[in-house]
Design an enzyme around this catalytic site. Structure first.
Site, PDB file in Angstrom:
ATOM      1  N   HIS A 294     103.557  24.927  37.870  1.00 11.30           N
ATOM      2  CA  HIS A 294     105.025  24.891  38.017  1.00 11.30           C
ATOM      3  C   HIS A 294     105.449  23.488  38.427  1.00 11.30           C
ATOM      4  O   HIS A 294     105.294  23.077  39.577  1.00 11.30           O
ATOM      5  CB  HIS A 294     105.526  25.899  39.046  1.00 11.30           C
ATOM      6  CG  HIS A 294     107.024  25.948  39.117  1.00 11.30           C
ATOM      7  ND1 HIS A 294     107.787  26.861  38.401  1.00 11.30           N
ATOM      8  CD2 HIS A 294     107.923  25.185  39.787  1.00 11.30           C
ATOM      9  CE1 HIS A 294     109.074  26.657  38.640  1.00 11.30           C
ATOM     10  NE2 HIS A 294     109.186  25.646  39.484  1.00 11.30           N
ATOM     11  N   CYS A 295     105.968  22.756  37.467  1.00  9.74           N
ATOM     12  CA  CYS A 295     106.513  21.432  37.759  1.00  9.74           C
ATOM     13  C   CYS A 295     107.583  21.132  36.719  1.00  9.74           C
ATOM     14  O   CYS A 295     107.754  21.880  35.750  1.00  9.74           O
ATOM     15  CB  CYS A 295     105.408  20.379  37.745  1.00  9.74           C
ATOM     16  SG  CYS A 295     104.377  20.441  36.278  1.00  9.74           S
ATOM     17  N   HIS A 296     108.330  20.082  36.971  1.00  6.31           N
ATOM     18  CA  HIS A 296     109.453  19.731  36.096  1.00  6.31           C
ATOM     19  C   HIS A 296     109.429  18.232  35.806  1.00  6.31           C
ATOM     20  O   HIS A 296     108.757  17.462  36.488  1.00  6.31           O
ATOM     21  CB  HIS A 296     110.800  20.013  36.778  1.00  6.31           C
ATOM     22  CG  HIS A 296     110.925  21.332  37.448  1.00  6.31           C
ATOM     23  ND1 HIS A 296     111.191  22.496  36.768  1.00  6.31           N
ATOM     24  CD2 HIS A 296     110.848  21.688  38.758  1.00  6.31           C
ATOM     25  CE1 HIS A 296     111.278  23.509  37.628  1.00  6.31           C
ATOM     26  NE2 HIS A 296     111.063  23.044  38.844  1.00  6.31           N
TER      27      HIS A 296
ATOM     28  N   TYR B 141     123.566  20.268  39.535  1.00  9.38           N
ATOM     29  CA  TYR B 141     123.151  19.121  40.364  1.00  9.38           C
ATOM     30  C   TYR B 141     122.765  17.977  39.446  1.00  9.38           C
ATOM     31  O   TYR B 141     122.418  18.195  38.279  1.00  9.38           O
ATOM     32  CB  TYR B 141     121.977  19.497  41.288  1.00  9.38           C
ATOM     33  CG  TYR B 141     120.708  19.907  40.576  1.00  9.38           C
ATOM     34  CD1 TYR B 141     119.776  18.967  40.141  1.00  9.38           C
ATOM     35  CD2 TYR B 141     120.423  21.255  40.317  1.00  9.38           C
ATOM     36  CE1 TYR B 141     118.606  19.347  39.483  1.00  9.38           C
ATOM     37  CE2 TYR B 141     119.258  21.635  39.663  1.00  9.38           C
ATOM     38  CZ  TYR B 141     118.356  20.675  39.250  1.00  9.38           C
ATOM     39  OH  TYR B 141     117.202  21.041  38.591  1.00  9.38           O
TER      40      TYR B 141
ATOM     41  N   ARG C 202     112.579  30.814  30.278  1.00  8.87           N
ATOM     42  CA  ARG C 202     112.961  31.045  31.675  1.00  8.87           C
ATOM     43  C   ARG C 202     114.361  31.634  31.743  1.00  8.87           C
ATOM     44  O   ARG C 202     115.290  31.092  31.134  1.00  8.87           O
ATOM     45  CB  ARG C 202     112.935  29.719  32.425  1.00  8.87           C
ATOM     46  CG  ARG C 202     113.059  29.854  33.940  1.00  8.87           C
ATOM     47  CD  ARG C 202     113.093  28.484  34.586  1.00  8.87           C
ATOM     48  NE  ARG C 202     112.787  28.546  35.999  1.00  8.87           N
ATOM     49  CZ  ARG C 202     113.131  27.620  36.879  1.00  8.87           C
ATOM     50  NH1 ARG C 202     113.812  26.547  36.485  1.00  8.87           N
ATOM     51  NH2 ARG C 202     112.827  27.741  38.152  1.00  8.87           N
TER      52      ARG C 202
ATOM     53  N   ARG D 200     123.224  29.559  42.648  1.00 11.44           N
ATOM     54  CA  ARG D 200     123.581  28.167  42.946  1.00 11.44           C
ATOM     55  C   ARG D 200     123.076  27.219  41.850  1.00 11.44           C
ATOM     56  O   ARG D 200     123.430  26.056  41.805  1.00 11.44           O
ATOM     57  CB  ARG D 200     123.071  27.746  44.330  1.00 11.44           C
ATOM     58  CG  ARG D 200     121.598  27.606  44.413  1.00 11.44           C
ATOM     59  CD  ARG D 200     121.078  27.254  45.803  1.00 11.44           C
ATOM     60  NE  ARG D 200     119.679  27.617  45.865  1.00 11.44           N
ATOM     61  CZ  ARG D 200     118.690  26.920  45.322  1.00 11.44           C
ATOM     62  NH1 ARG D 200     118.928  25.801  44.684  1.00 11.44           N
ATOM     63  NH2 ARG D 200     117.440  27.345  45.407  1.00 11.44           N
TER      64      ARG D 200
ATOM     65  N   TYR E 121     113.408  33.617  37.623  1.00 15.68           N
ATOM     66  CA  TYR E 121     113.639  33.032  38.943  1.00 15.68           C
ATOM     67  C   TYR E 121     114.767  33.824  39.588  1.00 15.68           C
ATOM     68  O   TYR E 121     115.886  33.829  39.078  1.00 15.68           O
ATOM     69  CB  TYR E 121     114.009  31.553  38.820  1.00 15.68           C
ATOM     70  CG  TYR E 121     114.031  30.803  40.147  1.00 15.68           C
ATOM     71  CD1 TYR E 121     113.324  31.255  41.263  1.00 15.68           C
ATOM     72  CD2 TYR E 121     114.736  29.609  40.281  1.00 15.68           C
ATOM     73  CE1 TYR E 121     113.329  30.545  42.457  1.00 15.68           C
ATOM     74  CE2 TYR E 121     114.747  28.895  41.473  1.00 15.68           C
ATOM     75  CZ  TYR E 121     114.039  29.372  42.561  1.00 15.68           C
ATOM     76  OH  TYR E 121     114.049  28.678  43.756  1.00 15.68           O
TER      77      TYR E 121
ATOM     78  N   HIS F 187     108.051  31.439  42.494  1.00 14.99           N
ATOM     79  CA  HIS F 187     108.071  31.362  43.965  1.00 14.99           C
ATOM     80  C   HIS F 187     108.109  32.751  44.613  1.00 14.99           C
ATOM     81  O   HIS F 187     108.866  32.981  45.569  1.00 14.99           O
ATOM     82  CB  HIS F 187     109.236  30.497  44.439  1.00 14.99           C
ATOM     83  CG  HIS F 187     109.450  29.266  43.595  1.00 14.99           C
ATOM     84  ND1 HIS F 187     108.405  28.625  42.961  1.00 14.99           N
ATOM     85  CD2 HIS F 187     110.564  28.576  43.247  1.00 14.99           C
ATOM     86  CE1 HIS F 187     108.893  27.591  42.269  1.00 14.99           C
ATOM     87  NE2 HIS F 187     110.189  27.538  42.418  1.00 14.99           N
TER      88      HIS F 187
ATOM     89  N   ASP G 161     105.671  22.299  42.094  1.00 11.91           N
ATOM     90  CA  ASP G 161     107.136  22.267  42.005  1.00 11.91           C
ATOM     91  C   ASP G 161     107.679  20.831  41.993  1.00 11.91           C
ATOM     92  O   ASP G 161     108.873  20.621  42.113  1.00 11.91           O
ATOM     93  CB  ASP G 161     107.792  23.075  43.146  1.00 11.91           C
ATOM     94  CG  ASP G 161     109.296  23.196  42.991  1.00 11.91           C
ATOM     95  OD1 ASP G 161     109.760  23.408  41.856  1.00 11.91           O
ATOM     96  OD2 ASP G 161     110.019  23.067  44.008  1.00 11.91           O
TER      97      ASP G 161
HETATM   98  C1  0GY Z   1     112.436  25.299  41.174  1.00 12.35           C
HETATM   99  C2  0GY Z   1     113.505  25.646  42.073  1.00 12.35           C
HETATM  100  C3  0GY Z   1     114.775  25.213  42.048  1.00 12.35           C
HETATM  101  C4  0GY Z   1     115.408  24.578  40.958  1.00 12.35           C
HETATM  102  C5  0GY Z   1     115.176  24.809  39.679  1.00 12.35           C
HETATM  103  O1  0GY Z   1     115.553  24.583  37.439  1.00 12.35           O
HETATM  104  C6  0GY Z   1     115.933  24.268  38.553  1.00 12.35           C
HETATM  105  O2  0GY Z   1     116.906  23.565  38.757  1.00 12.35           O
HETATM  106  O3  0GY Z   1     114.186  25.594  39.338  1.00 12.35           O
HETATM  107  C7  0GY Z   1     115.590  25.480  43.227  1.00 12.35           C
HETATM  108  O4  0GY Z   1     116.564  24.729  43.460  1.00 12.35           O
HETATM  109  O5  0GY Z   1     115.291  26.448  43.978  1.00 12.35           O
HETATM  110  O6  0GY Z   1     111.732  26.166  40.681  1.00 12.35           O
HETATM  111  O7  0GY Z   1     112.231  24.153  40.883  1.00 12.35           O
END
Ligand code: 0GY
Length: 294
Positions: free
Chosen positions: A32-34, A50, A125, A131, A158, A182, A250
């Protein structure tokens, strides 16, 4: 220079994480990473909630190597909406060492899905965290599931505890494997046997549900480096569902408001929730490889 200016309260990812003391097993996957942008190359979505700092594929790969991992599963971040270009660019340049989970609209075409599959996408996803996104009606998501089913993909959900109770009938009728980000965000200030967490365990027991035992940094009240209040929740899941758990850093940790975690310390947390070599191997190596590379 990117036209995007990160939010005033944005915390950047840790510039110099510690070297983990825990040596991860060979073939370990950060599941899990971005990536964020970079904004001048892959702009952020107009509907985002954001605006982050940049976090590029080169920086992700550098962290992977530094922490001792072999592979990544990159999950589409909401700041990129349903434009998966940055994520697909990671897959294209990963030498088969990355897989992806995308966000798509219901009008996505078969050809687009096939292209993503060829690049290494294995899931979509659906995000219920208000939020971050405005969730869509069930039928919208059902339409997407019908399109991804033939590809053998799964759905990554999520959500927060209240969403699981509210969406129970829908979530238990998806008809494809489910991976929950999570651990469904348990409230770790409550006892381990609280009704919300009991419902999450029931969800896992009765359905083809996998859990990411990730993000102690998001869930903790007692804090780093031990994340002691999160440990019992994650450990319970790892021990009962050892073949259906995944772990990820993450990185680059969107929306942390108080403190940016040290990724090395996050890796050092793993042996406290997966306490034997066998559990560590399943969590970090065989489970993610079974789900994403087989
Ligand atoms: C995560 C958690 C968050 C954000 C996102 O895609 C996202 O913007 O997943 C969070 O703010 O809880 O998994 O990275």
């Amino acid at each position: 220079m990117s036209e995007f200016v990160k939010d005033a309260d944005w915390l950047d990812w840790h510039p110099s994480p510690s070297k983990p003391k825990f040596v991860v097993p060979a073939g370990a996957v950060d599941a899990h990473c971005h990536v964020f942008g970079p904004g001048d190359k892959f702009g952020f979505a107009p509907e985002r909630k954001y605006t982050p700092c940049d976090a590029s594929r080169e920086q992700l790969f550098a962290l992977r190597d530094f922490l001792g991992f072999e592979k990544n599963v990159v999950v589409q971040a909401t700041c990129h909406g349903s434009d998966n270009s940055a994520l697909l660019d990671v897959l294209e340049h990963s030498n088969d060492r990355a897989r992806g989970v995308v966000t798509v609209k219901s009008d996505v075409t078969e050809a687009e899905l096939a292209r993503m599959h060829a690049l290494g996408v294995r899931g979509v996803r659906f995000n219920y965290v208000k939020r971050l996104v405005d969730p869509k009606p069930d039928d919208y998501y059902r339409g997407i599931i019908e399109k991804i089913k033939p590809l053998g993909w799964h759905v990554v959900l999520y959500f927060e505890p209240a969403d699981l109770a509210e969406k129970w009938n829908f979530f238990t009728s998806l008809g494809v494997p489910i991976v929950v980000d999570h651990m469904g965000r348990p409230d770790v200030s409550k006892p381990l046997d609280n009704p919300d967490f009991a419902l999450f365990l029931k969800f896992m027991r009765e359905n083809d549900v996998w859990a990411k035992v990730s993000c102690p940094d998001r869930l903790t009240i007692s804090g780093s480096p031990l994340y002691a209040d999160v440990v019992p929740f994650a450990k319970a899941i790892v021990e009962e569902f050892s073949d259906r758990v995944l772990w990820g850093t993450d990185w680059p940790h969107p929306n942390m408001k108080k403190e940016m975690p040290d990724d090395g310390i996050l890796v050092d947390y793993v042996p406290s929730i997966a306490r034997t070599q066998e559990l560590q191997e399943k969590l970090l190596v065989s489970n993610p490889n079974n789900l994403y590379w087989s």
